[in-house]
Enzyme design. Structure first.
Site, short mmCIF file in Angstrom:
data_model
loop_
_atom_site.label_atom_id
_atom_site.label_comp_id
_atom_site.label_asym_id
_atom_site.label_seq_id
_atom_site.Cartn_x
_atom_site.Cartn_y
_atom_site.Cartn_z
N GLU A 41 41.13 41.22 41.53
CA GLU A 41 40.64 40.94 40.37
C GLU A 41 38.94 40.39 40.50
O GLU A 41 39.29 39.27 41.44
CB GLU A 41 41.62 40.02 39.64
N ARG A 268 52.00 37.53 52.59
CA ARG A 268 50.61 37.07 52.58
C ARG A 268 50.32 36.46 53.92
O ARG A 268 51.17 36.23 54.81
CB ARG A 268 50.50 36.05 51.47
N LYS A 278 42.27 31.49 46.08
CA LYS A 278 41.09 31.51 45.28
C LYS A 278 41.09 29.97 44.44
O LYS A 278 39.83 29.45 44.49
CB LYS A 278 41.11 32.48 44.29
P1 ATP Z 1 44.92 34.30 45.43
O1 ATP Z 1 46.14 34.11 45.53
O2 ATP Z 1 43.62 33.91 46.70
O3 ATP Z 1 43.89 34.06 43.98
P2 ATP Z 1 44.93 37.22 44.55
O4 ATP Z 1 46.09 37.70 44.90
O5 ATP Z 1 45.02 36.52 43.08
O6 ATP Z 1 44.65 35.88 45.67
P3 ATP Z 1 43.63 39.62 44.05
O7 ATP Z 1 41.86 39.74 43.73
O8 ATP Z 1 44.49 39.82 42.95
O9 ATP Z 1 43.73 37.93 44.62
O10 ATP Z 1 43.94 40.32 45.35
C1 ATP Z 1 43.69 41.62 45.65
C2 ATP Z 1 44.72 41.95 46.61
O11 ATP Z 1 44.47 41.13 47.85
C3 ATP Z 1 46.13 41.97 46.15
O12 ATP Z 1 46.59 43.39 46.68
C4 ATP Z 1 46.72 40.91 46.91
O13 ATP Z 1 48.04 41.01 47.14
C5 ATP Z 1 45.80 40.83 48.30
N1 ATP Z 1 45.89 39.50 48.73
C6 ATP Z 1 45.41 38.36 48.21
N2 ATP Z 1 45.85 37.30 49.08
C7 ATP Z 1 46.24 37.52 50.21
C8 ATP Z 1 46.73 37.24 51.36
N3 ATP Z 1 46.67 35.86 51.49
N4 ATP Z 1 47.17 38.02 52.32
C9 ATP Z 1 47.29 39.25 52.18
N5 ATP Z 1 46.82 39.95 51.07
C10 ATP Z 1 46.11 39.19 49.96
MG MG Z 2 46.18 38.36 41.85
#
Ligand code: ATP
Ligand code: MG
Length: 572
Positions: A41, A268, A278
């Site tokens: 996102e 994760r 984030k």
């Molecule tokens: P955050 O929790 O930091 O806000 P998010 O999951 O909201 O991260 P996205 O932009 O939705 O961020 O993530 C894009 C992809 O990266 C998704 O498929 C998510 O599952 C993966 N992702 C995000 N954080 C991690 C992590 N710590 N380990 C592995 N994959 C991750």
């Molecule tokens: Mg997300």
């Protein structure tokens, strides 16, 4: 686990997703195709957790013949997203070493299709327009222990739903007045299945679709349909989506989409001594507790790049942490090991004195300069060599001299001999101190001209070898030393509920304005990397360094000093 294959290259370690894909290929599922996607996102910058996901998704595509990976922006919430984030995300993915070729897509590419599918759901009697307020909806939803109850609008006739939904899109209603919900089961033990919202009114302009839409689709509804549109075979996501999988499958089954990808969840990545969220990273940046998103202490891809981490180290790290369903906190020392290993064979060695003290060789002729030759790398002659001026006045590291040495101090002290790297054996004769502070100002030595490294006729065993630079030739530079951002391994999990920022390490950044480097470094370009012998790996800062005033960031120390500290604390 890692065994060489026929070609002699080490085979990648097996993990459950590799196994699933290999099985699917063997059974010719999906006509033998592998298609994955990385779906960020664009509401923030990427961090090391995302790197794990990028390496997994692009990696699974790359290691299977004909495999493809889409770079898809999940841009369904225009009020939080921006093009600046998109550009940064693209450049980080490229920097990590991956290429989506012509497969750059956006969830917003599918807004028309998503709308058509919503109409279809309404016509099937599987979606309805609901007028409950957000608060009422929460009340009706029930809890983990109690079932929800049906919305009074649940049995609204199909015609009326169609009419209201179209008027939502036409902009007739204010935000919050109506939503479109799936009609599934308000008593489901899985709260995600209790008539989830599919669309909401949002009167926001979208950077790609402009003012075309007054309604925007929700993540769960958008994600599965976007996956299906692109012919994704394996939709890899993190564990928090496990409970959403029934909804993912419900949408695709109900609509009978031509393609039904398999969602597979993995845990994760969490790293000790830092945060990978984030939201928390944003808090540190907004409250100015760090210097922006590319602060070299942050685990953002921008920060790690600026710090000097090579992308190959992050790819290696992503492979070594593995893919499992277990919650896992990874030691920062593993990441640092990957960085050291990636830099070891490819980085030129030079000499730099970070915290200098003057050393004068009294029996070396004034005005004389010797040009010593030294290789840039001990086992890589292809990296060439450079000349190092040696003269009467040098700088050495303050820590390399002690007037009253503790036991086992093998460096310079009065009356003792040490070797100067690539040069001569010297002996400390006396020191000059500042009268007021007692600080050592000058160390006076003599050198033995017969002990020159490599060509000298006399060899004597001395315990210490010191790095140095010639004072009149050295270039002054700023050096920034970085250390862990937090003093606590898991700053977000404090048993007394303290805010994670309480555990910021006040010593995570130390700025040395008066370091001296050997002249060969002159003109080094931004991001150039060096090993400063005995100190660590450093790179030219890409933001603040100028040809007139070089600024270096310490990427990583040579040895893992934290492992030693932790071991000592454990008492062994
Ligand atoms: P955050 O929790 O930091 O806000 P998010 O999951 O909201 O991260 P996205 O932009 O939705 O961020 O993530 C894009 C992809 O990266 C998704 O498929 C998510 O599952 C993966 N992702 C995000 N954080 C991690 C992590 N710590 N380990 C592995 N994959 C991750
Ligand atoms: Mg997300």
């Amino acid at each position: 686990m890692t065994e060489p294959n026929d070609s002699g290259a080490p085979e990648k370690p097996m993990h459950f997703i590799r196994t699933i894909i290999a099985e699917d290929l063997k059974n010719n599922k999906n006509d033998g195709r592998v298609a994955t996607r990385f779906p960020p996102e664009p509401n923030g910058f990427l961090h090391i957790g995302h790197a794990k996901s990028i390496c997994l998704n692009f990696g699974m595509a790359a290691e299977n013949e004909g495999g493809v990976c889409f770079m898809r922006f999940d841009d369904t919430n225009p009020s939080k997203e921006s093009e600046e984030y998109m550009e940064s995300i693209k450049s980080s993915v490229r920097w990590l070493g991956f290429d989506w070729e012509d497969r750059l897509t956006y969830a917003s590419d599918y807004f028309d299709q998503l709308y058509e599918y919503a109409i279809q759901l309404i016509k099937l009697g599987k979606a309805y327009v609901c007028s409950l307020s957000a608060e009422e909806m929460r009340e009706y939803r029930g809890t983990l222990k109690s079932p929800g109850k049906n919305s009074p609008d649940r049995d609204r006739p199909i015609e009326e739903n169609l009419d209201l939904f179209q008027r939502m899109q036409a902009g007739e209603f204010d935000e919050g007045k109506y939503v479109l919900r799936a009609k599934i089961d308000m008593t489901s033990p899985n709260i995600n299945m209790r008539d989830p919202v599919l669309y909401r009114v949002l009167k926001a302009s979208h950077y790609r679709t402009g003012d075309k839409w007054c309604i925007y689709p929700m993540y769960d509804y958008t994600h599965c349909i976007s996956d299906a549109q692109e012919g994704i075979t394996h939709s890899l996501c993190t564990l928090e989506f496990e409970d959403h999988r029934p909804l993912y499958d419900w949408v695709l089954d109900t609509l009978q989409t031509p393609c039904h990808p398999q969602q597979i969840e993995f845990s994760r990545l969490s790293l000790n001594y830092t945060v990978t969220s984030k939201r928390m990273l944003n808090q540190l940046v907004v409250k100015k507790m760090v210097n922006g998103w590319d602060d070299p202490r942050l685990p953002t891809l921008m920060g790690m790049r600026r710090r000097g981490y090579p992308p190959a180290a992050l790819r290696d790290f992503a492979e070594r942490v593995g893919i499992t369903k277990k919650e896992n906190y990874i030691e920062m020392s593993l990441l640092e090991t990957c960085v050291r290993e990636a830099l070891g064979e490819t980085t030129p060695r030079v000499m730099g004195v970070l915290k200098p003290v003057k050393l004068i060789i009294d029996n070396f002729p004034e005005g004389q300069v010797e040009e010593l030759e030294a290789d840039y790398h001990p086992n890589n002659p292809e990296m060439g060599s450079r000349k190092m001026p040696f003269s009467r006045e040098l700088y050495i590291e303050q820590d390399d001299f002690r007037e009253d040495p503790p036991r086992k101090f093998f460096r310079l002290t009065p009356g003792r001999e040490v070797r100067l790297r690539y040069a001569y054996i010297i002996k400390c004769e006396s020191v000059v101190k500042d009268e007021a502070t007692g600080e050592v100002r000058e160390i006076h030595c003599t050198y033995d001209p017969d002990t020159k490294s490599g060509t000298g006729t006399v060899t004597r065993k001395v315990k210490g070898t010191l790095h140095w630079v010639s004072a009149p030739h050295a270039i002054q530079a700023e050096v920034r030393l970085y250390d862990r951002l937090f003093t606590k391994a898991r700053p977000t999990a404090d048993k007394d509920g303290a805010d994670f920022t309480t555990f910021l390490n006040p010593e995570s950044e130390e700025i040395l304005e008066f370091s001296y480097l050997e002249p060969a470094i002159k003109g080094a370009s931004p991001e150039a990397r060096f090993q400063f012998e005995r100190q660590g790996y450093f790179c030219v800062d890409s933001v603040d360094s100028t040809p007139e005033k070089l600024v270096f960031n310490r990427t990583v120390t040579l040895r893992d000093s934290w492992a030693k500290i932790e071991k000592a604390e454990r008492g062994n």
